[in-house]
Design an enzyme around this catalytic site. Structure first.
Site, PDB file in Angstrom:
ATOM      1  N   TYR A 277      10.438  -4.289  -8.118  1.00 59.69           N
ATOM      2  CA  TYR A 277       9.298  -4.137  -8.686  1.00 59.69           C
ATOM      3  C   TYR A 277       8.252  -2.684  -7.988  1.00 59.69           C
ATOM      4  CZ  TYR A 277       4.022  -5.090  -9.683  1.00 59.69           C
ATOM      5  OH  TYR A 277       2.686  -4.658 -10.021  1.00 59.69           O
TER       6      TYR A 277
ATOM      7  N   GLY B 125      -0.935   0.851  -4.951  1.00 61.95           N
ATOM      8  CA  GLY B 125      -2.422   0.044  -4.500  1.00 61.95           C
ATOM      9  C   GLY B 125      -3.383   0.836  -5.270  1.00 61.95           C
TER      10      GLY B 125
ATOM     11  N   ASN C 242       1.028   0.320   5.804  1.00 62.29           N
ATOM     12  CA  ASN C 242       1.540  -0.394   4.617  1.00 62.29           C
ATOM     13  C   ASN C 242       2.180  -1.463   5.202  1.00 62.29           C
ATOM     14  OD1 ASN C 242       4.480   0.118   2.427  1.00 62.29           O
ATOM     15  ND2 ASN C 242       2.832  -1.769   2.195  1.00 62.29           N
ATOM     16  N   GLY C 243       1.863  -3.018   4.730  1.00 60.72           N
ATOM     17  CA  GLY C 243       2.498  -4.114   5.275  1.00 60.72           C
ATOM     18  C   GLY C 243       1.768  -5.136   5.682  1.00 60.72           C
TER      19      GLY C 243
ATOM     20  N   CYS D 131       0.942  -1.015   0.088  1.00 56.28           N
ATOM     21  CA  CYS D 131      -0.140  -0.064  -0.153  1.00 56.28           C
ATOM     22  C   CYS D 131       0.836   1.277  -0.061  1.00 56.28           C
ATOM     23  CB  CYS D 131      -0.849  -0.069   1.252  1.00 56.28           C
ATOM     24  SG  CYS D 131      -1.877  -1.438   1.370  1.00 56.28           S
TER      25      CYS D 131
ATOM     26  N   THR E  13       7.576  -1.827 -15.556  1.00 56.76           N
ATOM     27  CA  THR E  13       8.701  -1.677 -14.555  1.00 56.76           C
ATOM     28  C   THR E  13      10.064  -2.370 -15.097  1.00 56.76           C
ATOM     29  OG1 THR E  13       7.058  -2.188 -12.829  1.00 56.76           O
ATOM     30  CG2 THR E  13       9.485  -2.505 -12.141  1.00 56.76           C
TER      31      THR E  13
ATOM     32  N   ASP F 210      11.648  -9.016 -18.176  1.00 54.84           N
ATOM     33  CA  ASP F 210      10.870  -8.685 -17.168  1.00 54.84           C
ATOM     34  C   ASP F 210      11.506  -8.369 -16.117  1.00 54.84           C
ATOM     35  OD1 ASP F 210       8.497  -7.623 -16.153  1.00 54.84           O
ATOM     36  OD2 ASP F 210       7.191  -9.287 -16.643  1.00 54.84           O
ATOM     37  N   ASP F 211      10.796  -7.797 -15.077  1.00 56.61           N
ATOM     38  CA  ASP F 211      11.629  -7.330 -13.495  1.00 56.61           C
ATOM     39  C   ASP F 211      11.532  -8.715 -12.681  1.00 56.61           C
ATOM     40  OD1 ASP F 211       8.807  -6.033 -13.603  1.00 56.61           O
ATOM     41  OD2 ASP F 211       9.122  -6.993 -11.958  1.00 56.61           O
TER      42      ASP F 211
END
Ligand SMILES: O=P(O)(O)OC[C@H]1O[C@H](OP(=O)(O)OP(=O)(O)O)[C@H](O)[C@@H]1O
Ligand SMILES: NC(=O)CC[C@H](N)C(=O)O
Ligand SMILES: [Mg+2]
Length: 502
Positions: free
Chosen positions: A260, A30, A103-104, A2, A306, A368-369
Protein backbone atom coordinates in the site's frame (compact mmCIF):
# COMPACT_ATOMS: atom_id res chain seq x y z
CA UNK A 1 4.26 6.29 7.21
CA UNK A 2 6.09 9.53 6.92
CA UNK A 3 8.33 10.73 4.13
CA UNK A 4 11.85 12.03 4.73
CA UNK A 5 14.30 13.82 2.47
CA UNK A 6 17.70 15.49 2.77
CA UNK A 7 19.65 17.30 0.04
CA UNK A 8 23.12 18.83 -0.13
CA UNK A 9 23.88 21.15 -3.04
CA UNK A 10 27.65 21.39 -3.21
CA UNK A 11 27.56 24.26 -5.72
CA UNK A 12 25.81 26.35 -3.06
CA UNK A 13 22.63 27.01 -5.00
CA UNK A 14 19.52 27.26 -2.83
CA UNK A 15 18.06 23.92 -1.82
CA UNK A 16 14.57 25.01 -0.69
CA UNK A 17 12.74 24.39 -3.98
CA UNK A 18 14.29 20.95 -4.45
CA UNK A 19 13.16 19.91 -0.97
CA UNK A 20 9.68 21.33 -1.53
CA UNK A 21 9.39 19.44 -4.83
CA UNK A 22 10.70 16.25 -3.22
CA UNK A 23 8.18 16.51 -0.39
CA UNK A 24 5.37 16.99 -2.91
CA UNK A 25 6.48 13.76 -4.57
CA UNK A 26 6.49 12.02 -1.16
CA UNK A 27 3.11 13.47 -0.12
CA UNK A 28 1.43 10.04 -0.34
CA UNK A 29 3.47 9.02 2.75
CA UNK A 30 2.01 11.69 5.02
CA UNK A 31 -0.71 14.29 4.59
CA UNK A 32 -0.99 15.70 8.10
CA UNK A 33 1.99 17.99 8.46
CA UNK A 34 5.05 19.08 6.54
CA UNK A 35 8.32 20.76 7.41
CA UNK A 36 11.59 21.97 5.94
CA UNK A 37 14.77 23.04 7.72
CA UNK A 38 17.61 24.58 5.71
CA UNK A 39 21.06 25.67 6.84
CA UNK A 40 23.02 28.75 5.84
CA UNK A 41 26.24 29.99 7.45
CA UNK A 42 25.67 27.80 10.49
CA UNK A 43 22.09 29.01 11.09
CA UNK A 44 18.97 26.91 10.68
CA UNK A 45 15.81 28.22 8.99
CA UNK A 46 12.61 26.33 9.65
CA UNK A 47 9.02 26.19 8.51
CA UNK A 48 6.67 23.42 9.62
CA UNK A 49 2.98 23.14 10.26
CA UNK A 50 -0.05 20.91 9.87
CA UNK A 51 -1.27 20.63 6.30
CA UNK A 52 -0.26 19.49 2.84
CA UNK A 53 3.04 20.65 1.37
CA UNK A 54 1.29 23.11 -0.94
CA UNK A 55 -0.51 24.72 2.00
CA UNK A 56 2.31 24.80 4.56
CA UNK A 57 4.89 26.58 2.41
CA UNK A 58 3.88 29.94 0.98
CA UNK A 59 6.20 32.15 -1.05
CA UNK A 60 7.06 34.19 2.04
CA UNK A 61 8.27 31.05 3.83
CA UNK A 62 10.21 29.76 0.85
CA UNK A 63 12.04 33.07 0.56
CA UNK A 64 13.32 32.68 4.08
CA UNK A 65 14.40 29.06 3.75
CA UNK A 66 17.90 29.94 2.59
CA UNK A 67 20.97 27.75 2.32
CA UNK A 68 22.32 25.02 0.09
CA UNK A 69 21.53 22.06 2.31
CA UNK A 70 18.37 21.05 4.07
CA UNK A 71 16.01 18.33 5.17
CA UNK A 72 12.26 17.87 4.90
CA UNK A 73 9.46 15.73 6.29
CA UNK A 74 5.82 14.89 5.55
CA UNK A 75 4.00 13.44 8.54
CA UNK A 76 1.42 10.77 9.15
CA UNK A 77 1.25 10.57 12.95
CA UNK A 78 1.80 7.17 14.51
CA UNK A 79 2.85 8.31 17.98
CA UNK A 80 2.05 11.28 20.16
CA UNK A 81 -0.68 13.49 18.72
CA UNK A 82 -1.39 15.27 15.45
CA UNK A 83 -0.57 18.63 17.03
CA UNK A 84 1.44 21.04 14.87
CA UNK A 85 4.00 21.04 17.69
CA UNK A 86 4.84 17.51 16.64
CA UNK A 87 5.33 18.36 12.97
CA UNK A 88 8.87 17.56 11.88
CA UNK A 89 11.83 18.09 11.53
CA UNK A 90 12.64 18.50 15.22
CA UNK A 91 15.54 20.65 16.38
CA UNK A 92 17.99 20.63 19.30
CA UNK A 93 20.65 23.25 19.81
CA UNK A 94 23.22 21.05 21.52
CA UNK A 95 25.57 19.79 20.34
CA UNK A 96 26.31 21.90 17.23
CA UNK A 97 22.63 22.41 16.22
CA UNK A 98 20.89 19.31 14.88
CA UNK A 99 17.61 18.96 13.00
CA UNK A 100 16.02 15.58 12.31
CA UNK A 101 13.05 13.97 10.56
CA UNK A 102 11.97 10.41 11.24
CA UNK A 103 9.86 7.81 9.47
CA UNK A 104 8.83 4.92 11.67
CA UNK A 105 7.95 4.22 15.25
CA UNK A 106 10.09 3.49 18.27
CA UNK A 107 8.89 0.59 20.40
CA UNK A 108 10.87 1.55 23.52
CA UNK A 109 10.09 5.27 23.44
CA UNK A 110 8.71 5.28 27.00
CA UNK A 111 11.84 3.74 28.44
CA UNK A 112 14.06 6.10 26.44
CA UNK A 113 11.99 9.06 27.57
CA UNK A 114 12.88 8.22 31.18
CA UNK A 115 16.56 7.73 30.34
CA UNK A 116 16.69 11.04 28.52
CA UNK A 117 15.42 12.90 31.60
CA UNK A 118 17.21 10.99 34.32
CA UNK A 119 20.51 9.99 32.71
CA UNK A 120 21.11 12.24 29.72
CA UNK A 121 19.66 15.30 31.50
CA UNK A 122 17.88 16.48 28.39
CA UNK A 123 14.47 18.05 27.92
CA UNK A 124 11.62 16.74 25.77
CA UNK A 125 8.89 19.15 24.80
CA UNK A 126 6.35 16.89 23.07
CA UNK A 127 4.92 13.37 23.09
CA UNK A 128 6.60 12.53 19.80
CA UNK A 129 8.84 9.45 19.63
CA UNK A 130 10.82 11.24 16.92
CA UNK A 131 11.87 13.90 19.41
CA UNK A 132 13.08 11.04 21.61
CA UNK A 133 15.14 9.64 18.74
CA UNK A 134 16.72 13.02 18.05
CA UNK A 135 17.67 13.48 21.69
CA UNK A 136 19.25 10.04 21.96
CA UNK A 137 21.33 10.83 18.88
CA UNK A 138 22.25 14.28 20.16
CA UNK A 139 23.32 12.88 23.52
CA UNK A 140 25.46 10.22 21.89
CA UNK A 141 27.07 12.73 19.55
CA UNK A 142 27.84 14.94 22.53
CA UNK A 143 29.63 11.97 24.11
CA UNK A 144 32.19 12.09 21.28
CA UNK A 145 33.50 15.35 22.86
CA UNK A 146 34.53 17.08 19.64
CA UNK A 147 34.50 20.78 18.91
CA UNK A 148 33.71 19.95 15.29
CA UNK A 149 32.32 16.47 14.55
CA UNK A 150 33.93 14.31 11.86
CA UNK A 151 31.86 11.74 9.92
CA UNK A 152 33.45 9.08 12.17
CA UNK A 153 31.90 10.78 15.22
CA UNK A 154 28.48 10.81 13.58
CA UNK A 155 28.81 7.10 12.76
CA UNK A 156 29.90 6.35 16.33
CA UNK A 157 26.85 8.17 17.69
CA UNK A 158 24.55 6.24 15.33
CA UNK A 159 26.12 2.98 16.51
CA UNK A 160 25.07 3.95 20.04
CA UNK A 161 21.59 4.91 18.82
CA UNK A 162 21.16 1.39 17.44
CA UNK A 163 22.16 0.01 20.84
CA UNK A 164 19.60 2.09 22.72
CA UNK A 165 16.67 2.41 20.34
CA UNK A 166 14.18 -0.31 19.26
CA UNK A 167 11.62 -0.23 16.48
CA UNK A 168 11.39 1.15 12.98
CA UNK A 169 13.34 4.21 11.91
CA UNK A 170 14.52 5.69 8.67
CA UNK A 171 15.97 8.99 9.72
CA UNK A 172 17.37 12.04 7.97
CA UNK A 173 19.17 14.72 9.96
CA UNK A 174 21.37 17.76 9.50
CA UNK A 175 24.19 19.17 11.60
CA UNK A 176 24.78 22.91 11.27
CA UNK A 177 27.72 23.72 9.01
CA UNK A 178 28.63 20.04 8.63
CA UNK A 179 26.15 18.24 6.40
CA UNK A 180 23.25 15.85 6.13
CA UNK A 181 23.23 12.36 7.62
CA UNK A 182 20.76 9.49 7.49
CA UNK A 183 20.39 6.04 8.98
CA UNK A 184 18.11 3.04 8.83
CA UNK A 185 17.13 0.64 11.61
CA UNK A 186 18.94 -2.72 11.73
CA UNK A 187 16.04 -4.53 10.02
CA UNK A 188 15.56 -1.94 7.29
CA UNK A 189 11.88 -1.76 8.22
CA UNK A 190 11.43 1.65 6.65
CA UNK A 191 12.93 2.47 3.24
CA UNK A 192 15.78 4.91 2.57
CA UNK A 193 17.67 5.53 -0.65
CA UNK A 194 20.62 7.71 -1.71
CA UNK A 195 21.17 9.49 -5.02
CA UNK A 196 23.56 11.91 -6.68
CA UNK A 197 23.60 14.24 -9.67
CA UNK A 198 26.17 16.44 -11.31
CA UNK A 199 25.58 20.15 -10.79
CA UNK A 200 26.41 23.10 -13.05
CA UNK A 201 29.90 23.35 -11.54
CA UNK A 202 30.62 19.71 -12.36
CA UNK A 203 30.46 18.78 -8.66
CA UNK A 204 28.11 16.22 -7.11
CA UNK A 205 24.85 17.08 -5.32
CA UNK A 206 23.51 14.44 -2.96
CA UNK A 207 20.07 13.34 -1.86
CA UNK A 208 18.67 10.84 0.60
CA UNK A 209 14.92 10.11 0.61
CA UNK A 210 12.27 7.60 1.59
CA UNK A 211 11.54 6.54 -1.96
CA UNK A 212 13.31 6.53 -5.31
CA UNK A 213 10.47 8.52 -6.94
CA UNK A 214 11.82 11.61 -5.20
CA UNK A 215 15.20 11.02 -6.85
CA UNK A 216 13.59 10.52 -10.28
CA UNK A 217 11.52 13.67 -9.98
CA UNK A 218 14.51 15.83 -9.03
CA UNK A 219 16.88 14.41 -11.65
CA UNK A 220 19.09 12.40 -9.26
CA UNK A 221 20.51 8.98 -10.12
CA UNK A 222 20.23 6.18 -7.59
CA UNK A 223 23.50 5.43 -5.79
CA UNK A 224 21.93 2.70 -3.66
CA UNK A 225 19.56 1.88 -0.83
CA UNK A 226 20.87 2.50 2.66
CA UNK A 227 21.36 -1.00 4.09
CA UNK A 228 19.73 -2.05 7.38
CA UNK A 229 21.79 -0.65 10.25
CA UNK A 230 23.82 1.47 7.86
CA UNK A 231 24.34 5.23 7.96
CA UNK A 232 25.32 7.78 5.36
CA UNK A 233 26.91 11.20 5.72
CA UNK A 234 26.91 13.77 2.92
CA UNK A 235 29.02 16.79 3.76
CA UNK A 236 28.88 20.34 2.50
CA UNK A 237 32.42 19.71 1.23
CA UNK A 238 31.11 17.09 -1.21
CA UNK A 239 31.93 13.86 0.61
CA UNK A 240 29.51 10.90 0.47
CA UNK A 241 30.34 8.28 3.08
CA UNK A 242 28.54 5.08 4.08
CA UNK A 243 29.23 3.03 7.18
CA UNK A 244 27.60 -0.01 8.71
CA UNK A 245 26.84 0.96 12.31
CA UNK A 246 25.30 -2.26 13.61
CA UNK A 247 27.04 -5.57 14.38
CA UNK A 248 24.17 -7.78 13.38
CA UNK A 249 21.88 -6.20 10.79
CA UNK A 250 19.13 -8.40 9.35
CA UNK A 251 17.22 -7.42 6.23
CA UNK A 252 13.47 -7.57 6.97
CA UNK A 253 11.77 -4.64 5.21
CA UNK A 254 8.11 -3.94 5.88
CA UNK A 255 5.97 -5.76 3.32
CA UNK A 256 3.13 -3.25 3.72
CA UNK A 257 5.26 -0.68 1.83
CA UNK A 258 4.84 -2.89 -1.23
CA UNK A 259 1.16 -3.57 -0.59
CA UNK A 260 0.00 0.00 0.00
CA UNK A 261 2.36 2.70 1.18
CA UNK A 262 4.96 3.23 -1.49
CA UNK A 263 4.27 4.67 -4.90
CA UNK A 264 4.23 2.00 -7.61
CA UNK A 265 6.96 3.80 -9.56
CA UNK A 266 9.41 3.46 -6.65
CA UNK A 267 12.17 0.92 -6.29
CA UNK A 268 12.65 -0.23 -2.69
CA UNK A 269 15.60 -2.44 -1.80
CA UNK A 270 16.02 -3.32 -5.45
CA UNK A 271 12.37 -4.34 -5.87
CA UNK A 272 10.03 -2.55 -8.25
CA UNK A 273 6.87 -1.80 -6.28
CA UNK A 274 4.92 -1.82 -9.54
CA UNK A 275 6.13 -5.27 -10.54
CA UNK A 276 5.52 -6.61 -7.03
CA UNK A 277 1.90 -5.42 -7.26
CA UNK A 278 1.50 -7.01 -10.70
CA UNK A 279 2.72 -10.30 -9.23
CA UNK A 280 0.29 -9.91 -6.31
CA UNK A 281 -2.52 -9.61 -8.89
CA UNK A 282 -1.33 -12.65 -10.80
CA UNK A 283 -1.05 -14.81 -7.69
CA UNK A 284 -4.47 -13.74 -6.47
CA UNK A 285 -5.93 -14.49 -9.91
CA UNK A 286 -4.35 -17.94 -9.87
CA UNK A 287 -5.86 -18.59 -6.44
CA UNK A 288 -9.33 -17.63 -7.70
CA UNK A 289 -8.95 -19.91 -10.73
CA UNK A 290 -7.78 -22.73 -8.47
CA UNK A 291 -10.46 -22.43 -5.83
CA UNK A 292 -13.34 -21.11 -7.89
CA UNK A 293 -12.83 -22.36 -11.46
CA UNK A 294 -16.50 -22.01 -12.39
CA UNK A 295 -16.80 -18.44 -11.12
CA UNK A 296 -19.38 -16.18 -12.75
CA UNK A 297 -17.38 -12.94 -12.51
CA UNK A 298 -18.30 -10.57 -15.37
CA UNK A 299 -15.88 -7.76 -14.73
CA UNK A 300 -12.91 -6.81 -12.51
CA UNK A 301 -13.06 -3.32 -10.96
CA UNK A 302 -10.23 -1.78 -8.92
CA UNK A 303 -10.78 0.47 -5.94
CA UNK A 304 -8.58 3.44 -6.83
CA UNK A 305 -5.85 4.26 -6.38
CA UNK A 306 -3.49 1.74 -4.99
CA UNK A 307 -5.17 -1.49 -6.11
CA UNK A 308 -5.14 -0.53 -9.78
CA UNK A 309 -1.86 -2.27 -10.59
CA UNK A 310 -2.73 -5.60 -8.99
CA UNK A 311 -6.34 -5.51 -10.25
CA UNK A 312 -5.13 -5.06 -13.82
CA UNK A 313 -2.97 -8.18 -13.65
CA UNK A 314 -5.65 -10.10 -11.77
CA UNK A 315 -8.15 -9.40 -14.57
CA UNK A 316 -5.66 -10.53 -17.18
CA UNK A 317 -5.00 -13.76 -15.27
CA UNK A 318 -8.74 -14.45 -15.00
CA UNK A 319 -9.27 -13.53 -18.65
CA UNK A 320 -12.01 -11.06 -17.62
CA UNK A 321 -12.44 -7.43 -18.62
CA UNK A 322 -10.86 -4.75 -16.39
CA UNK A 323 -12.99 -1.65 -16.00
CA UNK A 324 -12.51 1.61 -14.12
CA UNK A 325 -15.90 1.45 -12.40
CA UNK A 326 -15.04 3.97 -9.68
CA UNK A 327 -13.83 7.45 -10.45
CA UNK A 328 -11.58 9.02 -7.87
CA UNK A 329 -11.85 12.67 -6.98
CA UNK A 330 -8.26 13.73 -7.52
CA UNK A 331 -8.47 16.43 -4.86
CA UNK A 332 -9.09 14.03 -2.00
CA UNK A 333 -6.06 12.35 -0.49
CA UNK A 334 -5.52 8.88 0.87
CA UNK A 335 -8.23 7.98 3.34
CA UNK A 336 -6.39 5.33 5.33
CA UNK A 337 -3.79 7.79 6.61
CA UNK A 338 -6.34 10.41 7.64
CA UNK A 339 -6.65 10.84 11.39
CA UNK A 340 -9.96 9.75 12.92
CA UNK A 341 -12.49 7.20 11.74
CA UNK A 342 -15.22 9.75 11.04
CA UNK A 343 -13.06 11.68 8.60
CA UNK A 344 -11.91 8.48 6.90
CA UNK A 345 -15.47 7.22 6.44
CA UNK A 346 -16.80 10.48 5.06
CA UNK A 347 -13.87 10.78 2.68
CA UNK A 348 -14.43 7.38 1.02
CA UNK A 349 -17.82 8.56 -0.30
CA UNK A 350 -16.43 11.91 -1.36
CA UNK A 351 -13.44 10.29 -2.97
CA UNK A 352 -15.01 7.53 -5.04
CA UNK A 353 -18.08 7.61 -7.28
CA UNK A 354 -19.36 4.70 -9.40
CA UNK A 355 -19.86 4.71 -13.15
CA UNK A 356 -23.31 3.11 -13.26
CA UNK A 357 -23.04 1.27 -16.58
CA UNK A 358 -20.10 -0.80 -15.31
CA UNK A 359 -22.26 -2.20 -12.52
CA UNK A 360 -25.83 -2.54 -13.81
CA UNK A 361 -26.86 -6.20 -13.81
CA UNK A 362 -23.26 -7.45 -13.60
CA UNK A 363 -21.39 -9.75 -11.24
CA UNK A 364 -18.47 -7.52 -10.27
CA UNK A 365 -15.20 -8.46 -8.61
CA UNK A 366 -13.99 -5.43 -6.65
CA UNK A 367 -10.27 -5.49 -5.92
CA UNK A 368 -8.45 -3.63 -3.19
CA UNK A 369 -4.82 -3.80 -2.12
CA UNK A 370 -5.78 -4.47 1.49
CA UNK A 371 -8.67 -4.40 3.93
CA UNK A 372 -7.64 -2.88 7.24
CA UNK A 373 -10.48 -1.29 9.20
CA UNK A 374 -12.97 -2.14 6.47
CA UNK A 375 -13.87 1.54 6.08
CA UNK A 376 -13.35 1.48 2.32
CA UNK A 377 -14.68 -1.98 1.54
CA UNK A 378 -17.90 -1.57 3.54
CA UNK A 379 -18.78 1.68 1.76
CA UNK A 380 -17.72 0.47 -1.66
CA UNK A 381 -19.71 -2.76 -1.62
CA UNK A 382 -22.83 -0.75 -0.82
CA UNK A 383 -22.02 1.75 -3.57
CA UNK A 384 -21.66 -1.11 -6.08
CA UNK A 385 -25.07 -2.48 -5.04
CA UNK A 386 -26.64 0.97 -5.21
CA UNK A 387 -25.21 1.28 -8.72
CA UNK A 388 -27.14 -1.85 -9.75
CA UNK A 389 -24.61 -4.67 -9.45
CA UNK A 390 -26.10 -8.17 -9.43
CA UNK A 391 -23.43 -9.91 -7.32
CA UNK A 392 -20.62 -8.09 -5.53
CA UNK A 393 -17.46 -10.14 -4.96
CA UNK A 394 -14.40 -8.72 -3.22
CA UNK A 395 -10.71 -9.62 -3.48
CA UNK A 396 -7.81 -8.32 -1.41
CA UNK A 397 -4.26 -8.38 -2.79
CA UNK A 398 -3.00 -8.72 0.79
CA UNK A 399 -3.95 -11.32 3.41
CA UNK A 400 -6.27 -10.41 6.33
CA UNK A 401 -4.76 -7.71 8.57
CA UNK A 402 -5.26 -9.30 11.97
CA UNK A 403 -2.53 -7.85 14.18
CA UNK A 404 -1.55 -4.35 15.24
CA UNK A 405 1.37 -2.71 13.47
CA UNK A 406 4.03 -1.15 15.65
CA UNK A 407 6.79 0.14 13.35
CA UNK A 408 5.16 3.19 11.81
CA UNK A 409 1.69 2.48 10.43
CA UNK A 410 -1.22 3.67 12.49
CA UNK A 411 -3.04 0.44 13.22
CA UNK A 412 -2.29 0.10 16.91
CA UNK A 413 -5.49 -1.54 18.11
CA UNK A 414 -6.42 -5.11 17.19
CA UNK A 415 -10.04 -4.28 17.93
CA UNK A 416 -10.04 -1.71 15.09
CA UNK A 417 -9.04 -4.32 12.53
CA UNK A 418 -11.98 -5.85 10.76
CA UNK A 419 -10.22 -9.21 10.33
CA UNK A 420 -9.27 -9.51 13.99
CA UNK A 421 -11.17 -12.43 15.52
CA UNK A 422 -13.32 -12.94 12.40
CA UNK A 423 -13.31 -15.71 9.80
CA UNK A 424 -13.21 -14.77 6.11
CA UNK A 425 -16.94 -15.55 5.83
CA UNK A 426 -17.69 -13.31 8.80
CA UNK A 427 -15.66 -10.49 7.23
CA UNK A 428 -17.53 -10.98 3.94
CA UNK A 429 -20.81 -10.68 5.82
CA UNK A 430 -19.54 -7.61 7.66
CA UNK A 431 -18.62 -5.73 4.48
CA UNK A 432 -21.71 -7.09 2.72
CA UNK A 433 -19.89 -8.97 -0.06
CA UNK A 434 -21.29 -12.12 -1.70
CA UNK A 435 -17.84 -13.67 -1.66
CA UNK A 436 -14.46 -12.54 -0.32
CA UNK A 437 -11.06 -13.83 -1.44
CA UNK A 438 -7.81 -12.92 0.29
CA UNK A 439 -4.25 -13.36 -0.95
CA UNK A 440 -2.31 -16.05 0.94
CA UNK A 441 0.63 -14.76 2.95
CA UNK A 442 3.14 -17.07 1.24
CA UNK A 443 1.98 -15.77 -2.13
CA UNK A 444 2.33 -12.17 -1.00
CA UNK A 445 5.86 -12.79 0.26
CA UNK A 446 6.78 -14.61 -2.97
CA UNK A 447 5.30 -11.80 -5.06
CA UNK A 448 7.54 -9.24 -3.37
CA UNK A 449 10.61 -11.39 -2.85
CA UNK A 450 10.75 -12.39 -6.51
CA UNK A 451 12.01 -8.86 -7.17
CA UNK A 452 15.18 -9.38 -5.11
CA UNK A 453 15.89 -12.84 -3.82
CA UNK A 454 18.80 -11.57 -1.74
CA UNK A 455 16.32 -10.29 0.84
CA UNK A 456 15.83 -13.23 3.19
CA UNK A 457 12.55 -12.16 4.77
CA UNK A 458 10.07 -9.35 5.26
CA UNK A 459 8.30 -7.94 8.24
CA UNK A 460 4.80 -9.36 7.86
CA UNK A 461 3.68 -8.66 11.43
CA UNK A 462 0.25 -7.21 10.66
CA UNK A 463 -0.62 -10.42 8.80
CA UNK A 464 1.27 -12.99 10.85
CA UNK A 465 1.60 -11.51 14.34
CA UNK A 466 5.36 -12.18 14.16
CA UNK A 467 7.32 -9.05 15.02
CA UNK A 468 10.87 -9.11 13.63
CA UNK A 469 12.36 -7.02 16.43
CA UNK A 470 11.41 -9.72 18.93
CA UNK A 471 10.57 -7.25 21.70
CA UNK A 472 6.81 -6.91 21.22
CA UNK A 473 4.99 -8.35 24.22
CA UNK A 474 1.22 -8.68 24.81
CA UNK A 475 1.65 -6.03 27.54
CA UNK A 476 3.23 -3.63 25.04
CA UNK A 477 0.37 -4.19 22.58
CA UNK A 478 -2.24 -3.70 25.31
CA UNK A 479 -0.66 -0.41 26.37
CA UNK A 480 -0.40 0.73 22.75
CA UNK A 481 -4.07 -0.05 22.19
CA UNK A 482 -5.01 1.81 25.33
CA UNK A 483 -3.01 4.90 24.46
CA UNK A 484 -3.81 5.21 20.76
CA UNK A 485 -7.20 3.60 20.24
CA UNK A 486 -9.22 5.65 17.77
CA UNK A 487 -6.33 8.13 17.49
CA UNK A 488 -5.74 10.60 20.24
CA UNK A 489 -7.94 13.65 19.98
CA UNK A 490 -6.10 16.75 18.93
CA UNK A 491 -7.45 18.45 22.05
CA UNK A 492 -5.05 16.31 24.10
CA UNK A 493 -2.12 18.16 22.59
CA UNK A 494 0.93 18.87 24.63
CA UNK A 495 2.00 22.48 24.64
CA UNK A 496 4.90 22.29 22.23
CA UNK A 497 7.29 24.88 20.87
CA UNK A 498 5.30 25.92 17.84
CA UNK A 499 6.10 28.32 15.03
CA UNK A 500 4.95 31.78 15.99
CA UNK A 501 4.10 34.98 14.19
CA UNK A 502 2.70 33.57 11.01
O1 LIG B 1 -9.91 -1.07 5.14
P1 LIG B 1 -9.53 0.38 5.24
O2 LIG B 1 -9.30 0.77 6.66
O3 LIG B 1 -10.45 1.27 4.52
O4 LIG B 1 -8.08 0.53 4.60
C1 LIG B 1 -7.71 0.03 3.35
C2 LIG B 1 -7.97 1.02 2.25
O5 LIG B 1 -7.24 2.26 2.52
C3 LIG B 1 -6.31 2.48 1.49
O6 LIG B 1 -6.79 3.40 0.52
P2 LIG B 1 -6.51 4.98 0.57
O7 LIG B 1 -7.76 5.70 0.29
O8 LIG B 1 -5.80 5.34 1.83
O9 LIG B 1 -5.42 5.26 -0.56
P3 LIG B 1 -5.32 4.95 -2.12
O10 LIG B 1 -6.06 6.04 -2.86
O11 LIG B 1 -3.85 5.00 -2.37
O12 LIG B 1 -5.88 3.61 -2.42
C4 LIG B 1 -6.08 1.14 0.84
O13 LIG B 1 -5.68 1.29 -0.52
C5 LIG B 1 -7.45 0.52 0.93
O14 LIG B 1 -8.28 0.99 -0.11
N1 LIG C 1 4.50 7.70 10.07
C1 LIG C 1 5.63 7.96 10.65
O1 LIG C 1 6.69 7.58 10.19
C2 LIG C 1 5.52 8.70 11.94
C3 LIG C 1 6.79 9.19 12.60
C4 LIG C 1 6.58 9.47 14.09
N2 LIG C 1 6.37 8.25 14.82
C5 LIG C 1 5.41 10.42 14.28
O2 LIG C 1 4.37 10.02 14.73
O3 LIG C 1 5.51 11.56 13.99
MG1 LIG D 1 -7.27 2.42 -1.42
Amino acid sequence: MCGVIGIVHTDETLVNQSIYDGLTILQHRGQDAAGIVTCHNGRFFQRKDNGLVKDVFRTRHMRELIGSMGIGHVRYPTAGTSSSAEAQPFYVNAPYGIAMGHNGNLTNAQQLRKEIYTQDLRHLNTNSDSEVLLNVFAHELMQQHKLKPEPADIFAAIRRVHERVRGGYATVGMIADIGVFAFRDPYGLRPLIVGERENAQGKKDYIVASESVALDGLGFKVVRDVAPGEAVVMTQDGELLFEQCHDNPQYAPCIFEFVYFARPDSMIDGISVYKARLRMGRKLGEKILREWPDNDIDVVIPIPDTSRTSALQLAETLGKPYREGFIKNRYIGRTFIMPGQQQRKKSVRQKLNPVGLEFEGKNVLLVDDSIVRGTTSGEIVQMARDAGANKVYFASAAPPVRYPYVYGIDMPAASELIANGRTVDEIAAFIGADCLIYQDLDDLVDAVREGNKVIPCFDTSCFSGEYVTGDITPEYLAELERSRHGNQPVGDEPVGMTNVGE
